[in-house]
Scaffold this active site. Structure first.
Site, short mmCIF file in Angstrom:
data_model
loop_
_atom_site.label_atom_id
_atom_site.label_comp_id
_atom_site.label_asym_id
_atom_site.label_seq_id
_atom_site.Cartn_x
_atom_site.Cartn_y
_atom_site.Cartn_z
N SER A 81 -65.55 -62.13 -70.80
CA SER A 81 -65.97 -61.58 -72.08
C SER A 81 -65.95 -62.66 -73.17
O SER A 81 -66.66 -63.65 -73.05
CB SER A 81 -65.08 -60.38 -72.44
OG SER A 81 -65.61 -59.65 -73.52
N ASP A 96 -74.26 -53.98 -69.68
CA ASP A 96 -73.01 -54.28 -70.37
C ASP A 96 -73.16 -53.95 -71.85
O ASP A 96 -74.10 -54.43 -72.50
CB ASP A 96 -72.67 -55.76 -70.19
CG ASP A 96 -71.27 -56.11 -70.66
OD1 ASP A 96 -70.96 -55.86 -71.85
OD2 ASP A 96 -70.49 -56.63 -69.86
N HIS A 115 -68.68 -53.19 -68.46
CA HIS A 115 -68.00 -54.42 -68.90
C HIS A 115 -66.73 -54.64 -68.08
O HIS A 115 -65.61 -54.49 -68.58
CB HIS A 115 -67.68 -54.30 -70.39
CG HIS A 115 -67.32 -55.60 -71.05
ND1 HIS A 115 -68.18 -56.67 -71.12
CD2 HIS A 115 -66.18 -55.99 -71.67
CE1 HIS A 115 -67.58 -57.67 -71.76
NE2 HIS A 115 -66.37 -57.29 -72.09
#
Length: 218
Positions: A105, A168, A200
Site C-alpha cells: 500500500s 482496489d 486491498h
C-alpha cells in the site's frame, strides 16, 4: 524533517553476516512489526530485514495520487528514510544489487518512488498494491498533472514485481499499469500481475512471487 528519527527495526539475519537485505515499508496505519511479519514469511533466512517505523504510522498524509506538494514535507522525509535504511545496509557490506525494496500500500508506493528516483541495479523491487506517487497524466478526471514520470534513472535489469487487484479502492488499475510501463522504460524487468475482484489485500500468489524474487539474493 518528518521521519528523521524514525527507528529502523530489524529481523532475519544479522546485517554483518547477511548475504542480502530487504527494506520493508509498511502501509498507512500499520507499523514495522506488521511488515516484518510479512518479510519473515517470504524472505530466505540468509537475508537481513530492515523496516523503518513511520511517524504517526503514515508516510504521507494524503492519497498517493494527490499533488506532490500536498504530501510535503512528509514524502521527502519518507524518501530520506528509505535512503537511510539503504545506507545502513550498504555500510554493513551489503551492495545495492543485493538489496531489495518491498512494501504494501503506502509502503509499496514509497518503494516504487524511491527506486525510480535513486536508480541503479537493485536486488529486487516488490510493490504489493501500489504505484508511483503524484498526480500524473494517467489520472483521468483528477486535477491537472503535476508529474510526467520522466525519471532520470537506469534500473539496469532490476527485477520488479507489481501485484494489485483490478478493483482496489485505493490503487487505480491505470496507475499500476502506468507504473509498470515506466519501470520497463527505466530498464527494469517487470512482472505485473492483476487479480480480479481481490480488494486491498495480499494473496498467496503474490507472496509466492515475492519469495521467488528474493531467493536469488540468499
Amino acid at each position: 524533517m518528518p521521519h528523521e528519527h524514525a527507528p529502523i527495526r530489524t529481523a532475519g539475519a544479522d546485517l554483518a553476516d547477511a548475504r542480502g537485505a530487504v527494506i520493508l515499508l509498511h502501509g498507512r496505519g500499520a507499523g514495522a512489526a506488521d511488515i516484518l511479519a510479512l518479510g519473515r514469511e517470504v524472505a530466505p533466512d540468509a537475508l537481513a530485514l530492515l523496516a523503518p517505523d513511520a511517524d504517526g504510522a503514515t508516510w504521507y498524509p494524503h492519497s498517493f495520487l494527490a499533488p506532490l506538494a500536498s504530501n510535503q514535507p512528509y514524502l521527502d522525509g519518507a524518501l530520506a528514510t528509505v535512503e537511510r535504511a539503504v545506507a545502513l545496509a550498504e555500510a554493513s557490506g551489503v551492495p545495492r544489487e543485493r538489496i531489495a525494496l518491498a512494501g504494501f500500500s503506502q509502503g509499496a508506493c514509497l518503494s516504487l518512488e524511491a527506486a525510480a528516483r535513486l536508480g541503479g541495479r537493485w536486488g529486487a523491487i516488490a510493490a504489493l498494491s501500489g504505484g508511483l506517487i503524484g498526480t500524473g497524466e494517467d489520472s483521468d478526471g483528477k486535477p491537472p498533472a503535476d508529474k510526467r514520470f520522466d525519471y532520470d534513472a537506469d534500473l539496469a535489469g532490476t527485477p520488479v514485481f507489481l501485484g494489485c487487484s483490478d478493483v482496489d479502492p485505493h490503487i487505480p488499475l491505470s496507475r499500476v499499469r502506468r507504473s509498470a510501463l515506466v519501470f520497463e522504460d527505466l530498464g527494469a524487468s517487470v512482472d505485473e500481475r492483476i487479480y480480479k475482484n481481490m480488494g486491498h489485500v495480499v494473496n498467496r500468489d503474490e507472496l509466492d512471487a515475492v519469495r521467488a524474487l528474493l531467493q536469488p539474493l540468499a
